[in-house]
Design a protein around this motif. Structure first.
Motif, short mmCIF file in Angstrom:
data_model
loop_
_atom_site.label_atom_id
_atom_site.label_comp_id
_atom_site.label_asym_id
_atom_site.label_seq_id
_atom_site.Cartn_x
_atom_site.Cartn_y
_atom_site.Cartn_z
N PRO A 97 0.81 -1.21 0.00
CA PRO A 97 0.00 0.00 0.00
C PRO A 97 0.85 1.27 0.00
O PRO A 97 1.90 1.33 0.62
CB PRO A 97 -0.83 -0.12 1.28
CG PRO A 97 -0.02 -1.01 2.17
CD PRO A 97 0.69 -1.97 1.27
N HIS A 98 0.36 2.28 -0.72
CA HIS A 98 1.06 3.54 -0.86
C HIS A 98 0.53 4.55 0.17
O HIS A 98 -0.63 4.47 0.59
CB HIS A 98 0.83 4.14 -2.25
CG HIS A 98 1.23 3.25 -3.37
ND1 HIS A 98 2.54 3.02 -3.73
CD2 HIS A 98 0.48 2.52 -4.25
CE1 HIS A 98 2.59 2.21 -4.77
NE2 HIS A 98 1.35 1.88 -5.11
N PRO A 99 1.33 5.53 0.51
CA PRO A 99 0.76 6.70 1.17
C PRO A 99 -0.03 7.51 0.15
O PRO A 99 -0.02 7.18 -1.04
CB PRO A 99 1.99 7.47 1.66
CG PRO A 99 3.06 7.10 0.68
CD PRO A 99 2.78 5.67 0.29
N ASN B 282 -5.43 0.98 -2.79
CA ASN B 282 -4.15 0.46 -2.32
C ASN B 282 -3.37 1.53 -1.55
O ASN B 282 -2.17 1.72 -1.73
CB ASN B 282 -3.31 -0.08 -3.48
CG ASN B 282 -2.25 -1.09 -3.02
OD1 ASN B 282 -2.30 -1.59 -1.88
ND2 ASN B 282 -1.30 -1.39 -3.88
N ASP C 86 -2.51 3.30 2.27
CA ASP C 86 -2.43 3.13 3.71
C ASP C 86 -3.11 4.31 4.38
O ASP C 86 -2.59 5.43 4.32
CB ASP C 86 -0.95 3.05 4.14
CG ASP C 86 -0.77 2.86 5.64
OD1 ASP C 86 -1.78 2.91 6.39
OD2 ASP C 86 0.38 2.66 6.07
N ARG D 6 -3.21 5.35 7.26
CA ARG D 6 -2.44 5.99 8.33
C ARG D 6 -1.42 6.98 7.77
O ARG D 6 -0.78 7.70 8.54
CB ARG D 6 -1.70 4.93 9.16
CG ARG D 6 -2.62 3.91 9.85
CD ARG D 6 -1.82 2.73 10.34
NE ARG D 6 -1.12 2.06 9.23
CZ ARG D 6 -0.29 1.03 9.39
NH1 ARG D 6 -0.03 0.57 10.61
NH2 ARG D 6 0.29 0.47 8.33
N ARG D 7 -1.28 7.02 6.44
CA ARG D 7 -0.26 7.87 5.82
C ARG D 7 -0.89 8.72 4.70
O ARG D 7 -0.55 8.58 3.54
CB ARG D 7 0.89 7.01 5.27
CG ARG D 7 1.64 6.23 6.33
CD ARG D 7 2.85 5.52 5.74
NE ARG D 7 2.44 4.39 4.89
CZ ARG D 7 3.12 3.99 3.80
NH1 ARG D 7 4.22 4.63 3.41
NH2 ARG D 7 2.70 2.95 3.10
N HIS E 135 6.82 8.41 4.38
CA HIS E 135 7.66 7.21 4.26
C HIS E 135 8.60 7.03 5.44
O HIS E 135 9.29 6.01 5.53
CB HIS E 135 8.49 7.26 2.97
CG HIS E 135 7.70 7.15 1.71
ND1 HIS E 135 7.25 5.95 1.20
CD2 HIS E 135 7.27 8.11 0.84
CE1 HIS E 135 6.58 6.17 0.07
NE2 HIS E 135 6.58 7.46 -0.16
#
Length: 328
Positions: free
Chosen positions: A78-80, A148, A150, A152-153, A312
């Protein structure tokens, strides 16, 4: 006997590398009337240097009536994510015009970028643009799995009017939805309709965004609002505690310079982790018109590094190399 040096003109204070970018503002000045606004919108275009990164996947989505453009970088997730709010004084601009910018941002930061196409004033004054921005942010968090991403980010970001909307959205989210926004990125944000700062008085008639342009835009956005809430004008917020960490970038020769510096100081005094950059010899939109100038490239690199560090967990990454371009 004291010697006096003549005060330099605006053009004399501009970084020489940024002078070619002034031509765009002089040829396409922002509007100060409804008649001029129609022509300004009709002739709006992305900077000539803008090139869409082919490695980034682009698709259009919607949150109800609110259009969104999603940019996905290569590589596994998963990406930010960066939730992007475009500029244009709340009266112009679009996700379409910011397509190359968002694709470059996605590639450089290694994040999904979701650009919101909020409705514009004066046809849709406050709170409509902010409500649209909130609807898009809610959609991003709800669709994180499908994208996809995240959850949390996720950062909220914007430039100029988009920066002001981003700041207002962060305040509104803090007080209402409490979505876990991880970071806030504001590029020369438009925050204060009072135009009472020293820079607002100093830059009243410059060829870039000046006081007349700003007063017209704020009038369109606020409409008949009698008591202006901080969600509409974040500079008026008495309490900014509890916002996520922030990067604010502004320019030495920008109408918004002092309101941006004052907002950064208010954030720091409230205990909000805050990074502030003021770029010398630069004007409003400098990094868009002249991204390959030293100061333009530096501002983009500072942006990339701050977002990479926040999303990141590292201040230096392969994502942070600034893109090359030319003056428009």
């Amino acid at each position: 006997m004291k010697s006096f040096r003549a005060v330099k003109t605006f053009r004399e204070r501009v970084d020489p590398e940024l002078l070619p970018g002034l031509a765009f503002s002089e040829e396409h000045p922002p509007p100060i009337s409804l008649a001029e606004l129609a022509g300004f919108r009709a002739h709006a275009e992305a900077p000539a240097a803008a090139v869409v990164d082919p490695a980034v996947q682009i698709r259009d989505c919607a949150a109800g009536r609110v259009a969104l453009r999603v940019f996905t970088p290569s590589g596994p997730g998963p990406h930010p994510a960066v939730y992007w709010i475009h500029g244009g004084g709340m009266i112009a601009g679009s996700a379409e015009l910011d397509t190359a910018y968002c694709a470059e941002l996605s590639a450089r930061v290694g994040a999904v970028v979701v650009a919101v196409d909020y409705r514009l004033a004066p046809e849709h004054p406050y709170p409509v643009p902010l409500d649209d921005a909130l609807a898009g942010l809610r959609w991003l968090f709800a669709a994180a799995g499908d994208l996809n991403v995240d959850p949390r980010r996720i950062a909220v970001a914007g430039s100029s009017a988009g920066g002001g909307l981003a700041a207002g959205l962060a305040l509104l989210n803090r007080d209402q939805d409490r979505l876990p926004v991880a970071f806030l990125y504001l590029m020369y944000p438009m925050l204060d309709p009072t135009h009472s700062s020293a820079s607002a008085r100093e830059f009243s008639s410059i060829p870039t965004w000046n006081r007349a342009h700003s007063e017209f835009a704020w009038g369109c956005y606020l409409g008949g609002t009698e008591e202006v809430p901080p969600y509409a004008a974040p500079a008026l917020a008495g309490d900014v505690a509890g916002l996520p960490p922030v990067l604010i970038q502004t320019a030495e020769l920008d109408l918004f310079r002092d309101e941006d510096i004052a907002f950064a100081a208010k954030l720091m005094q409230a205990g909000v982790p805050t990074e502030l950059h003021v770029y010398p010899g630069a004007y409003h939109g400098f990094e868009l018109n002249c991204p390959d100038s030293l100061v333009g490239a530096q501002s983009l690199l500072d942006r990339n590094r701050a977002l990479t560090r926040a999303l990141h967990g590292s201040s230096v990454s392969a994502f942070t190399t600034p893109a090359k371009g030319t003056c428009s």
